[in-house]
Design a protein around this motif. Structure first.
Motif, PDB file in Angstrom:
ATOM      1  N   HIS A 172     -15.301   1.405  -0.045  1.00 42.06           N
ATOM      2  CA  HIS A 172     -14.197   0.560   0.429  1.00 42.06           C
ATOM      3  C   HIS A 172     -13.190   1.353   1.240  1.00 42.06           C
ATOM      4  O   HIS A 172     -12.659   0.855   2.239  1.00 42.06           O
ATOM      5  CB  HIS A 172     -13.522  -0.124  -0.765  1.00 42.06           C
ATOM      6  N   LEU A 173     -12.984   2.601   0.818  1.00 39.07           N
ATOM      7  CA  LEU A 173     -12.097   3.457   1.589  1.00 39.07           C
ATOM      8  C   LEU A 173     -12.632   3.630   3.006  1.00 39.07           C
ATOM      9  O   LEU A 173     -11.905   3.492   4.004  1.00 39.07           O
ATOM     10  CB  LEU A 173     -11.971   4.822   0.895  1.00 39.07           C
ATOM     11  N   PHE A 232      -9.209  -6.693   5.615  1.00 41.18           N
ATOM     12  CA  PHE A 232      -8.559  -5.422   5.349  1.00 41.18           C
ATOM     13  C   PHE A 232      -7.652  -5.526   4.124  1.00 41.18           C
ATOM     14  O   PHE A 232      -7.712  -4.717   3.203  1.00 41.18           O
ATOM     15  CB  PHE A 232      -7.759  -4.985   6.581  1.00 41.18           C
ATOM     16  N   VAL A 233      -6.831  -6.569   4.105  1.00 46.65           N
ATOM     17  CA  VAL A 233      -5.896  -6.744   2.994  1.00 46.65           C
ATOM     18  C   VAL A 233      -6.671  -6.946   1.696  1.00 46.65           C
ATOM     19  O   VAL A 233      -6.406  -6.308   0.674  1.00 46.65           O
ATOM     20  CB  VAL A 233      -4.965  -7.947   3.271  1.00 46.65           C
ATOM     21  N   ASN A 234      -7.675  -7.801   1.766  1.00 48.59           N
ATOM     22  CA  ASN A 234      -8.499  -8.095   0.603  1.00 48.59           C
ATOM     23  C   ASN A 234      -9.175  -6.825   0.071  1.00 48.59           C
ATOM     24  O   ASN A 234      -9.212  -6.548  -1.119  1.00 48.59           O
ATOM     25  CB  ASN A 234      -9.546  -9.142   1.018  1.00 48.59           C
ATOM     26  N   LEU A 235      -9.646  -6.040   1.004  1.00 44.62           N
ATOM     27  CA  LEU A 235     -10.347  -4.807   0.678  1.00 44.62           C
ATOM     28  C   LEU A 235      -9.420  -3.816   0.004  1.00 44.62           C
ATOM     29  O   LEU A 235      -9.751  -3.206  -1.016  1.00 44.62           O
ATOM     30  CB  LEU A 235     -10.866  -4.229   2.002  1.00 44.62           C
ATOM     31  N   VAL A 236      -8.229  -3.675   0.560  1.00 49.55           N
ATOM     32  CA  VAL A 236      -7.284  -2.704   0.015  1.00 49.55           C
ATOM     33  C   VAL A 236      -6.776  -3.173  -1.344  1.00 49.55           C
ATOM     34  O   VAL A 236      -6.781  -2.431  -2.327  1.00 49.55           O
ATOM     35  CB  VAL A 236      -6.123  -2.474   1.004  1.00 49.55           C
ATOM     36  N   ALA A 273     -12.192   0.434   5.008  1.00 54.16           N
ATOM     37  CA  ALA A 273     -10.809   0.240   5.418  1.00 54.16           C
ATOM     38  C   ALA A 273     -10.490   1.146   6.605  1.00 54.16           C
ATOM     39  O   ALA A 273      -9.846   0.731   7.574  1.00 54.16           O
ATOM     40  CB  ALA A 273      -9.864   0.547   4.252  1.00 54.16           C
ATOM     41  N   LEU A 313     -11.925  -0.318   9.710  1.00 52.97           N
ATOM     42  CA  LEU A 313     -11.121  -1.426  10.241  1.00 52.97           C
ATOM     43  C   LEU A 313      -9.852  -0.901  10.918  1.00 52.97           C
ATOM     44  O   LEU A 313      -9.432  -1.422  11.951  1.00 52.97           O
ATOM     45  CB  LEU A 313     -10.774  -2.416   9.127  1.00 52.97           C
ATOM     46  N   VAL A 314      -9.278   0.149  10.326  1.00 53.55           N
ATOM     47  CA  VAL A 314      -8.098   0.746  10.958  1.00 53.55           C
ATOM     48  C   VAL A 314      -8.477   1.306  12.324  1.00 53.55           C
ATOM     49  O   VAL A 314      -7.768   1.120  13.317  1.00 53.55           O
ATOM     50  CB  VAL A 314      -7.501   1.855  10.059  1.00 53.55           C
ATOM     51  N   MET A 370      -9.645  -1.607  -3.695  1.00 52.41           N
ATOM     52  CA  MET A 370      -9.198  -0.237  -3.891  1.00 52.41           C
ATOM     53  C   MET A 370      -8.064  -0.126  -4.908  1.00 52.41           C
ATOM     54  O   MET A 370      -8.055   0.760  -5.742  1.00 52.41           O
ATOM     55  CB  MET A 370      -8.759   0.366  -2.558  1.00 52.41           C
TER      56      MET A 370
END
Lengths: 529, 424, 663
Positions: free
Chosen positions: B123-124, B99-103, B127, B130-131, B107
């Motif tokens: 990616h949005l 999640f962190v990597n993705l954001v 994310a 995952l949320v 993004m």
């Protein structure tokens, strides 16, 4: 780290208020009541040697006597012919696994233990409706600390699971054991939990003249009653061996047997004062109560009306209670109907009729019972008129079975489980030939004369038939062979043909119904006229 | 895909030597980290799939996918002495990193250009997915309601988890306070100043059964004597991989604060719904009041009541293949009644709770036989109920956009036409 | 060039004739084309649905014979001269059972089976496989019947766990299953064969003094026979009754008998009366007097087809039976799709596509001889597109027959994945034009169709069987199932492409032609990206379905995990390439290995026997799966080593994919 801290500080959540209706709770029960553990030291047995502990029952073989049960002998018998012979049934108290127990028996005869493979290869016989391993040991018997007794035989049936073992054991002189072997095996097959044993040797004449009507009988935990269709049978619990709900206003009626403590008067007063808030009855008042029939004995009839406070404590106005209290102070039976006064009054006559009809499972309906519903007849005639002629049979139908409606060739047709079917039929032809047909259905070779002679006997139609018991793949008529099936056919020659009861289903389901099937066959009779 | 000749604009532009913080952010958002996380996640998923055979779904889910670390017991023996156990990062950790990597990488730091619009949208969506998973894990609960035809209830109980309930009758109500299962295994002392007693929990067993003690054997757990003289103890049973088949139990010792009197009782979590919903707690007196301690499946109260009116199951003609399971229920809510039909793939959604047809009975082989039927509903309360569906549309849109645009760019590029083989 | 064209033309002609021959095969002895056509579309109810007789016949022939047709050598010259199609075979079994009993039916692949059940055979010969007939199994004689021995052996072995069975034991069990199924078929019309002699006044009175009655006659008067029995129940042994009692029991026996194929549609609406009747059921109803006029006329016609006075009247009766049944089925709305399904089976487009794919492989291979020929390239594309269209047509037909989206069971996935894989390949080829994708496409298509057919024989089930309750949703079947399978297809095909790149580089094919190799990598990338879109959407949408049906979006169920692993593998692959962690070589190795992930998800998770998606599985599937793993791993590692050796040998060669990084 924080996890362990959390453990030390474990706290209750904040208090939450819930209605008692939403959390039906029985406070004040002891552990055995809470967990439904049965009393293993039956007291009833001492009073009634034919019956046995509340936990188990069996059909006592002819020429045997019941002996006092003990903690280790839930059922216990003596053989008249041999005072030294003893036979007893033990359930649940054994530890160490089946093989270990059997090897203990071998040890009592000074023999070396057997291996698992040998154990697995031992023959199987019915014990409490399930296959059990049959062990026979001859030799010098050394019982509990006694001197060795030569020429003895131990016959043992051991079944259940390693964790929950049951055994039936006969230790006697070899001659006695040989003579009693058949009775021993029948006894094993007849043992049941609760209620009354299934008697595989019951003479058909003992079959109820008015078989319980499948449509109206309510079967509970060890008890059966004839209740009208307006009473909805409810699941039983350890406190409600029979249970109904009546109407939609919350009236209910239930039978409680054996689990009550404190004596009859105390129980009546619990109803009168604790639940209705009225003044308790004195001994004299109690003695003056009217009597009615309940389970073959007399029971006091209590009638209370007023504001009711049940287990959950919520008060209900204008309620009524009708209660029958019977049995002894130690072994009490109560039938109780509680509900809105109007409902209870309306159902009063039915309540008494139902009370009179209650019997232990397997017993015939009491002759005096006034049926609250349609008169008991042989299964309702199927739409076809041919049935009345070609299918002139009646039998006691286990209420677990579902009637399917007869066809020309399948009478008293019922289904059980998911796939099982059971029916009575009659066909022209010789016994051997017919047995061959059924063997063929199960894709097995026909039996020769010797094999037919060796078939197990099954009482039916006032005489004795034979029982064919086949397992394996049923060559179904729909083109798909079904594996894991079991076929039971009890068949009796009559004139030029045979009459038979046939049960077909998955092995598992037939196994469960086997005893009921035996009963069904034993009670089968021609419905003359 | 103009890779062959054209230079590729690097995703992260090359910069002069950056600060340590900058490098850290670079690392957190790097594509390398993404790839490694995904590789580990793939291996973890594979291991978690195979491990289900021995451990059962519940344990695998807890130990593999909801954990930070797991030691995967492969069951492979090396030289007959040593069982191969592979340490792996757990699913929770990996998804957190992802999640962190993705954001950060996918993004915030990716160049916001038309070229990357599909990537950004995808990616949005990821994310968001995952949320949704995070919310589901922490804020949802699920259990079941089992009802006979005609029966009505407004409580649901967990399939898996137990809780200790302290009960007290108060008029026509029950006052209850609970402790979750997770805290019970460590033999806690429940010491609440507001209560006239303390409770010590002991001998926690994941799967057990109460038994009556006979004279011919000894047990290594306490034996509790009933007034009738009978002794009862808890017998440990083998823990089943199917978590819902285990029935937990423990001993509870209550010490009265005033008198110091002790009483010990056995708590056992068996649940007999729908046959019997009555509970019989271990009962004791303190401060002149009657209290009960009950170990039960975690119990929630629904904001409405449900009654099963009818259950029906049908097979395809001439076969035993089920065609349909159906339940007709009435919902009672603030005096209003409403009928619903719940069947396969058609749940009832109401006030944050979703009822799914999940089972029925009595099943073949049980000692009871139908009819009457009972029906079992799985009931879930999940705030992120619809999020994954929404996320799936976002992701689909993003991916399609990205790859379609990319394909067009490629087909239009002179580069592509130049490299096509000549054909006569 | 001309030579090549001639060569191709010859091949096309060859294949066309073989396929055509398949269709013409007819046993001229009995059934004419028209009757066959009619009977093939006779609706029957079996396995919970209405299907044409041809489908039932094909399924039974598969079950007992392991083939779609039966080759006969009628003149004993050792060569096949007649090929029976399923319907024809079934009609023979039903209407001339003594002829059918001699058909070479049960396939025996192990000579020990014959020894075990006591069938003589020529010894010393090399034993590949042989067919034995039903007559050989039940042959009369002083000895025990081989069928009986077979049954006994099969029941003994049947108690063993499947893994512990020796091949010969497994073979015996399987053969016995075939024999069991066949004997049921064989007895289907048995009650109709023997006429019943009528003895005694009372029974003759019912039949206007006739001396004989057929089975249909018995059924017609069932209630009168029952009344007669009822009247005389007190003295059933009365000689004056004649054989009335045994006539009655003949009916009763038929009622309990095995003639259970449901071929008589009831008169009511299909919603209220879904179950069709069988001969046994009619016998049962007749005793209760509830046989309808219409069912009676159907039975009369069937009886006429069995025992009519001459061949032409028998044929006329058979047609009448068929037409009455069809008329009723039409009224009940159950006939609509029967002719279509029959056509589907007869046309067998996917099987024809298999032949065309093989042809296409050849065409493309020939095209490689002339790399610059656009015509040959186009010819290859067309040769691949024809079977692709047939395959798509096959899938569309299946969907129409079932009224469902294309994929309902594992069998469907083979065909669907074949179609999608080939389609993706054709598109990739149109973009890259390197003749690699177009070569792999027919290989891929042919392989999967062959697998589908093997799977069909292996499972022996009706591949159009109705759905379990939980799957009964066209919406999710169309969305989730379809897209996840598109993901599988693309993943598999990308794996093919990656493997091809490795192998071609390893053998030094077109060394130095960088654009060629590059184009394969691009195709792999494109197909992977294509697959990713569907795999991701399919996987998430599977969760959406699960949320609707089981109450949770994601449950870490093996099948769900499998799908997730495919997504992860593909996403990781694309990211790794973008990040420059892998170049062409690494990319292709990883893509090749993704095939294993796809196979794991597609089949292996079902073999684990856990989880909500677990379907039953035979060990043959497991063996095939592990073979695939082995082959894929071997090819990948050999290819990888080969490529590295090539590079080591030719350091001057421009480094493969040197310029490639993120694109």
């Amino acid at each position: 780290m924080f996890v362990s801290c959390g453990l030390l500080n474990a706290q209750f959540s904040p208090e939450k208020r819930v209605s008692a209706e939403q959390r039906p709770t029985d406070f004040g029960q002891d552990h055995r009541q809470r967990f439904g553990l049965r009393d293993m030291r039956g007291t009833a047995a001492a009073q009634d040697p034919a019956a046995t502990t509340p936990g188990f029952t069996a059909a006592m073989p002819a020429g045997w006597r019941a002996a006092t049960p003990s903690e280790f002998r839930q059922l216990n018998w003596k053989v008249d012919a041999d005072p030294e012979a003893e036979c007893y049934f033990t359930a649940g108290n054994l530890r160490g696994g089946m093989l270990a127990n059997v090897n203990r028996w071998f040890g009592q005869f000074g023999k070396s233990p057997i291996q698992q493979a040998e154990f697995d290869a031992l023959p199987k016989h019915d014990l409490m409706g399930k296959p059990a391993v049959l062990v026979a040991i001859d030799g010098d018997f050394r019982g509990m600390g006694g001197a060795a007794k030569p020429g003895y035989t131990l016959l043992g049936l051991i079944g259940g699971t390693d964790d929950d073992m049951i055994t039936l054991k006969l230790v006697a002189k070899s001659a006695t054991a040989a003579a009693e072997r058949e009775r021993f095996l029948q006894l094993g097959a007849s043992i049941r939990r609760g209620g009354t044993a299934v008697s595989s040797t019951a003479a058909p004449s003992a079959a109820p003249s008015s078989a319980p009507n499948a449509g109206s009988a309510t079967v509970g935990d060890g008890f059966v009653a004839d209740a009208p269709a307006t009473w909805n049978a409810q699941p039983t619990s350890s406190f409600r061996q029979l249970n109904w709900s009546i109407g939609t206003a919350g009236a209910e009626c239930y039978l409680t047997a054996g689990n009550l403590r404190g004596g009859k008067l105390a129980n009546v007063n619990r109803w009168v004062s604790a639940q209705f808030g009225q003044s308790a009855l004195s001994d004299a008042q109690f003695a003056a109560l009217p009597m009615h029939k309940l389970l073959g004995g007399d029971a006091a009839l209590v009638s209370v009306r007023g504001a009711f406070r049940g287990m959950d404590g919520s008060p209900k106005s204008d309620y009524a209670l009708l209660g029958l209290v019977g049995g002894t102070d130690e072994d009490m039976v109560t039938l109780k109907m509680v509900g809105p006064a109007a409902v209870v009054e309306a159902e009063r006559a039915t309540f008494l009729a139902v009370a009179a009809s209650i019997r232990r499972a397997g017993e015939p309906a009491p002759a005096s019972a006034t049926k609250p519903s349609a008169p008991a007849v042989a299964p309702a005639p199927a739409p076809s008129s041919v049935d009345a002629a070609v299918a002139p049979f009646a039998a006691a139908i286990p209420s677990e079975w579902q009637a399917m409606g007869d066809t020309g060739s399948r009478m008293l047709r019922h289904r059980f489980g998911q796939t099982g079917e059971c029916y009575v039929g009659q066909l022209g032809g010789e016994l051997a030939q017919m047995l061959g047909v059924w063997c063929g259905e199960m894709s097995q070779p026909a039996l020769d004369a010797a094999a037919i002679a060796a078939l197990q006997k099954q009482p039916m139609l006032g005489g004795e038939g034979v029982l064919l018991d086949l397992r394996g793949e049923h060559r179904g008529a729909n083109g798909q062979p079904r594996a894991g099936m079991r076929l039971l056919v009890a068949v009796k020659s009559e004139g030029q043909g045979v009459v038979f009861c046939k049960m077909l289903g998955s092995e598992h389901e037939v196994e469960q119904e086997r005893v009921r099937f035996a009963n069904y066959c034993a009670t089968l009779k021609r419905n003359d006229g | 895909m103009n890779a062959a000749t054209a230079p590729i604009p690097p995703v992260v532009p090359v910069r002069p030597p950056a600060s340590a913080a900058r490098r850290l952010v670079d690392a957190i958002g790097s594509m390398r980290l993404a790839v490694w996380t995904m590789l580990f996640f793939g291996v973890l998923t594979w291991a978690g799939t195979l491990a289900q055979k021995d451990l059962g779904l519940y344990v695998v889910q807890r130990d593999f996918f909801e954990s930070f670390f797991v030691r995967w017991d492969t069951g492979v023996e090396i030289a007959d002495t040593f069982v191969l156990k592979i340490p792996l990062p757990g699913g929770y950790l990996l998804m957190l990193v992802m999640f962190v990597n993705l954001v950060v990488g996918g993004m915030l730091r990716v160049r916001w250009s038309a070229r990357n619009i599909g990537i950004l949208i995808t990616h949005l969506g990821m994310a968001f997915l995952l949320v949704a998973g995070f919310v589901k894990m922490h804020y949802s609960y699920a259990g079941h309601v089992a009802l006979y035809e005609g029966a009505k209830t407004s409580t649901m109980v967990s399939f898996h988890d137990f809780e200790l309930a302290l009960l007290r009758k108060d008029g026509d109500a029950i006052l209850e306070r609970t402790v979750p299962e997770a805290l019970l295994a460590g033999s806690p002392l429940l010491d609440d100043a507001a209560l006239p007693f303390t409770v010590r929990i002991g001998n926690w067993m994941q799967n057990c059964e109460p038994r009556q003690k006979g004279p011919m054997f000894e047990v290594d757990v306490p034996v509790v004597k009933d007034p009738s003289g009978a002794g009862v103890y808890l017998s440990q049973m083998e823990v089943q991989p199917e978590r819902e088949r285990n029935i937990a139990g423990c001993y509870a010792t209550v010490v009265d604060r005033k008198t110091g009197a002790e009483s010990t009782g056995i708590l056992w979590g068996a649940d007999f719904r729908p046959h019997d919903e009555r509970r019989s707690p271990f009962t004791f007196e303190a401060d002149g009041k009657t209290w009960g301690l009950d170990l039960r499946r975690v119990t929630w109260d629904l904001p409405f009541a449900v009654r099963l009116d009818k259950f029906q199951k049908s097979d395809h003609p001439g076969t035993m293949t089920p065609r349909d399971f159906s339940s007709w229920v009435t919902v009672f809510d603030d005096g209003a009644e409403q009928q619903f039909h719940i069947y396969m793939n058609h749940p009832l959604r109401r006030e944050g709770h979703v009822f799914f047809q999940t089972n029925w009975g009595p099943q073949p082989g049980s000692s009871l036989r139908g009819p009457p039927w009972y029906s079992v509903f799985e009931v879930a309360s999940n705030p992120s109920d619809y999020w994954p569906e929404a996320a799936s549309y976002v992701i689909l849109f993003g991916l399609l956009l990205h790859f379609v645009l990319k394909l067009f760019r490629y087909l239009r590029s002179s580069n592509h036409n130049a490299t096509l083989p000549e054909m006569s | 060039m001309r030579f090549v064209y001639a060569f191709v033309a010859a091949f096309v002609a060859f294949f066309a004739t073989t396929v055509a021959q398949d269709k013409k095969a007819v046993n001229p002895d009995r059934w004419d084309e028209a009757t066959l056509e009619l009977m093939a579309t006779l609706p029957v109810q079996d396995g919970g649905r209405i299907k044409p007789l041809s489908a039932y016949a094909a399924q039974m022939l598969y079950l007992v014979h392991g083939r779609r047709d039966m080759k006969l050598d009628t003149d004993g010259d050792g060569k096949t001269d007649t090929t029976l199609l399923p319907t024809e075979w079934l009609l023979d079994v039903l209407f001339q059972p003594s002829v059918a009993a001699d058909f070479p039916l049960f396939r025996i692949e192990n000579v020990e089976v014959l020894d075990a059940i006591g069938i003589e055979h020529q010894s010393g010969q090399r034993f590949d496989f042989d067919y034995i007939s039903y007559r050989q199994l039940v042959g009369a004689g002083s000895k025990k019947q081989p069928a009986e021995t077979l049954w006994e052996l099969a029941s003994t072995y049947g108690k063993k766990p499947t893994e512990a069975l020796a091949p010969v034991e497994a073979h015996i069990i399987r053969t016995n299953q075939g024999v069991t199924a066949y004997s049921t078929l064989y007895g289907l019309l048995a009650p109709l064969y023997e006429p019943h002699e009528l003895v005694g006044a009372p029974i003759r009175a019912i039949y206007q003094d006739r001396e004989e009655a057929t089975f249909a006659d018995l059924v017609r008067k069932g209630s009168e026979i029952a009344a007669l029995v009822r009247k005389n129940k007190d003295n059933p042994m009365d000689p004056a009754l004649g054989n009335a009692m045994s006539i009655a029991s003949a009916l009763t026996e038929a009622a309990q008998g095995r003639s259970r194929l449901a071929i008589f549609p009831p008169t009511g609406v299909s919603k209220d009366e879904p179950e069709w009747g069988s001969i046994s059921m009619l016998a049962e109803s007749s005793l209760r007097g509830t046989v309808t006029e219409e069912q009676m006329s159907m039975l009369d016609a069937l009886q006429g087809a069995v025992s009519g006075p001459d061949e032409s009247s028998r044929m006329a009766s058979l047609r009448k039976f068929r037409n009455t049944v069809v008329a009723r089925a039409q009224l009940r709305g159950e006939y609509d799709k029967v002719p279509l399904e029959n056509y589907y089976l007869a046309a067998s487009w996917h099987y024809q596509a298999l032949h065309w794919f093989l042809l296409a492989i050849l065409v493309v291979a020939i095209g490689w001889m002339a790399p610059r020929s656009k015509t040959l390239w186009a010819l290859g594309a067309v040769a691949t597109s024809i079977p692709l269209c047939m395959l798509i047509g096959d899938i569309v037909l299946r969907s129409i027959v079932r009224g469902r989206p294309p994929i309902l069971n594992l069998y469907d996935t083979f065909l669907f994945i074949a179609a999608v894989g080939v389609l993706a390949a054709v598109i990739a080829e149109l973009i890259t034009r390197r003749r690699v994708a177009i070569f792999l496409a027919p290989v891929f298509g042919a392989m999967l169709i062959a697998l589908a057919r093997a799977f069909e024989v292996e499972s022996g089930d009706d591949q159009m069987a109705p759905l379990q309750a939980v799957l009964d949703t066209n919406y999710y079947l169309a969305t989730h199932v379809t897209s996840i399978n598109m993901g599988y297809a693309a993943g598999m095909f990308a794996s093919f492409l990656g493997t091809a790149w490795l192998v071609l580089n390893a053998i030094g094919f077109r060394r130095g032609d960088e654009a060629f190799h590059k184009s394969i990598v691009r195709a792999t990338y494109g197909v992977t990206a294509f697959g990713l879109v569907f795999a991701v959407f399919g996987t998430i949408y599977g969760g959406v379905w699960a949320n609707d049906s089981w109450g949770r979006f994601w449950g870490w169920d093996p099948k769900e995990n499998g799908a997730l692993m495919i997504c992860i593998a593909q996403v990781a692959l694309l990211h790794a390439r973008m990040a420059g962690m892998v170049r062409d070589f690494g990319f292709c190795v990883c893509a090749a290995l993704t095939g294993i992930v796809v196979a794991f998800s597609w089949f292996h998770v079902n073999l684990l026997g856990i989880g909500l998606h677990a379907y039953g599985f035979s060990s043959a599937t497991k063996v095939a799966l592990f073979r695939y793993y082995g082959v894929q791993l071997t090819l990948t590692s050999l290819g990888a080593v080969g490529v590295m050796l090539q590079r080591a040998r030719k350091p001057a060669l421009p480094k493969v994919g040197a310029a490639a990084s993120a694109s």
